[in-house]
Design a protein around this motif. Structure first.
Motif, short mmCIF file in Angstrom:
data_model
loop_
_atom_site.label_atom_id
_atom_site.label_comp_id
_atom_site.label_asym_id
_atom_site.label_seq_id
_atom_site.Cartn_x
_atom_site.Cartn_y
_atom_site.Cartn_z
N UNK A 64 0.85 -1.19 0.00
CA UNK A 64 0.00 0.00 0.00
C UNK A 64 0.88 1.24 0.00
N UNK A 65 0.34 2.33 -0.49
CA UNK A 65 1.07 3.59 -0.50
C UNK A 65 1.22 4.11 0.93
N UNK A 66 2.41 4.64 1.22
CA UNK A 66 2.62 5.22 2.55
C UNK A 66 1.74 6.44 2.77
N UNK A 67 1.54 7.21 1.70
CA UNK A 67 0.63 8.35 1.75
C UNK A 67 -0.12 8.44 0.44
N UNK A 68 -1.37 8.80 0.51
CA UNK A 68 -2.18 9.00 -0.69
C UNK A 68 -3.09 10.20 -0.44
#
Length: 355
Positions: free
Chosen positions: A69-73
C-alpha cells in the motif's frame, strides 16, 4: 396269548427309544471326552516408529497474508478558483515535491500583484520623506508611526497578491506518483475541487491483519520480510501494530515499511509477510508428523513415559527444506513419525526407533 394292536405299538416305541440311547452312548465313547475351547489370546499393542527430537532456541516468526500500500495517498485540490490552463504532468509520472500538477489561468492576479507593488513603493517613499521631515522638526512622531503602519499594510498586500498568484500552480506536496488526474484543460475549479491523486511509494507500506494470538508478540521496530506474488522479496521494519481489534475478524492491523527507491513495486500487490519476533524454544519436525485431533487442533503425537501416546497442539514458526520449526513442545520428545494417524491419545504402543 394274542397281543392287541395297541400293545404292539407301545412295544415298538419302547424298542426305538432303547435303540436311540444305545447308539448315543456308543458314539460318545468313540468321540472321547469333551474339551473346552481356550480363550482367545490378547492382541499386542500397535507398533509405531519414533524419532528423538531435541529442543532448540529459534527466533519466533509470525506469518500472515498482506498487501502493499502507499505510505501516503492524497487528493491534491485547488486553493483558489480558476479555469485549468495547463496540465504539465501526465498520469503515472513520478514527480518531485513542488512539481506543478495543474496550472490555473492567471487572470487578473498578476495585475493585482503589480498594483500592490506600486502601492508599496509609494508607501516606502512617503515613509522615507516622513522620517526626514521628522528629523527637521516638521513632522510629529504620530505621523511617522502612521506612515510606517501604511507601509507595513502595503507590504502585506504584496505578500497576499504573491500568494494568490502562486496558488494558480497546484503542486505536489511530496515526492510520489501522480496516479490519476481529475481535471482537464478548460475545467473550472472552485477552491477545494480536485486536480488529481498523488501516492507515495517510497517508503512502501505492507499491511496485514495479525491474529489475536500473535499480536502480543510483535514489537515496533522488529524486522519483517514480504514475498510478493511476483516472487520479489522486500525487507522492512514494523512501524505500527493496532491496539484495538477489528470487531468482525478479531485481528489487529499491522504496518511494515520497506524501501522502494525505484518505485518498481506497485500498491495493492498480495504478499506473504513474515515478522521475526523474540526467540524461544522450538522443535524441528517433518511436515508428515502434523495431525489434527478430535477438536480440529493442529499438533503432533508423541510417546511419553510408559509408552503411552500423547497429543500436543503446536504452532508452525517457519518452514524450510529440513522440515518445520514448531513451538508448543518442551524438552526432548519421542515424536511418532510412522503410525501417528492410527493411534489415539492415551493408547499404549510398542515403540521402535525410526531408521
Amino acid at each position: 396269548m394274542r397281543l392287541k394292536a395297541s400293545h404292539l405299538f407301545i412295544l415298538g416305541g419302547l424298542g426305538l427309544l432303547i435303540l436311540y440311547f444305545v447308539i448315543r452312548s456308543v458314539m460318545g465313547a468313540v468321540a472321547g471326552p469333551k474339551v473346552e475351547a481356550a480363550p482367545p489370546a490378547e492382541a499386542p499393542p500397535p507398533q509405531v516408529q519414533v524419532a528423538m527430537v531435541e529442543e532448540s532456541i529459534q527466533p519466533y516468526v509470525v506469518r500472515l497474508r498482506g498487501r502493499t500500500a502507499a505510505a501516503r495517498a492524497v487528493v491534491v485540490r485547488a486553493e483558489t478558483a480558476g479555469v485549468v490552463a495547463a496540465t504539465p504532468t501526465p498520469e503515472g509520472a513520478v514527480v518531485a515535491r513542488g512539481a506543478i500538477l495543474c496550472r490555473l489561468a492567471v487572470d487578473a492576479r498578476q495585475a493585482t500583484l503589480d498594483q500592490a507593488r506600486a502601492a508599496l513603493r509609494s508607501r516606502e517613499l512617503r515613509r522615507r520623506a516622513s522620517a526626514t521631515l521628522a528629523e527637521q522638526g516638521y513632522r510629529s512622531e504620530t505621523q511617522v508611526l502612521q506612515d510606517q503602519a501604511e507601509l507595513d499594510a502595503a507590504a502585506a498586500a504584496v505578500r497576499q497578491a504573491e500568494i494568490a498568484l502562486d496558488q494558480v500552480n497546484i503542486r505536489a506536496p511530496f515526492r510520489g506518483v501522480f496516479d490519476s488526474r481529475d481535471a482537464e484543460v478548460g475545467t473550472y475549479l472552485s477552491p477545494g475541487q480536485p486536480c488529481g491523486s498523488l501516492i507515495e511509494l517510497d517508503p512502501l507500506l505492507i499491511v496485514g491483519n495479525v491474529p489475536e494470538t500473535e499480536a502480543g508478540r510483535i514489537r515496533i521496530g522488529e524486522t519483517a520480510t514480504a514475498t510478493l506474488v511476483s516472487g520479489e522479496t522486500l525487507s522492512g521494519t514494523v512501524r505500527y501494530v493496532a491496539r484495538d481489534a477489528d470487531a468482525d475478524t478479531r485481528t489487529y492491523r499491522l504496518e511494515v515499511t520497506a524501501r522502494n527507491p525505484r518505485l518498481a513495486v506497485r500498491s495493492g500487490l498480495s504478499a506473504d509477510v513474515r515478522v521475526s519476533t523474540a526467540s524461544g524454544p522450538a522443535h524441528l519436525v517433518p511436515p508428515s508428523a502434523l495431525v489434527l485431533d478430535s477438536e480440529g487442533r493442529q499438533g503432533v503425537r508423541h510417546v511419553v513415559q510408559g509408552d503411552v501416546v500423547a497429543f500436543t497442539p503446536v504452532q508452525v514458526m517457519s518452514e524450510g527444506p529440513e522440515g518445520l520449526w514448531v513451538r508448543g513442545l518442551r524438552g526432548q520428545v519421542r515424536l511418532i513419525t510412522v503410525g501417528q494417524s492410527y493411534v489415539d491419545q492415551g493408547q499404549k504402543v510398542r515403540v521402535a526407533l525410526a531408521q
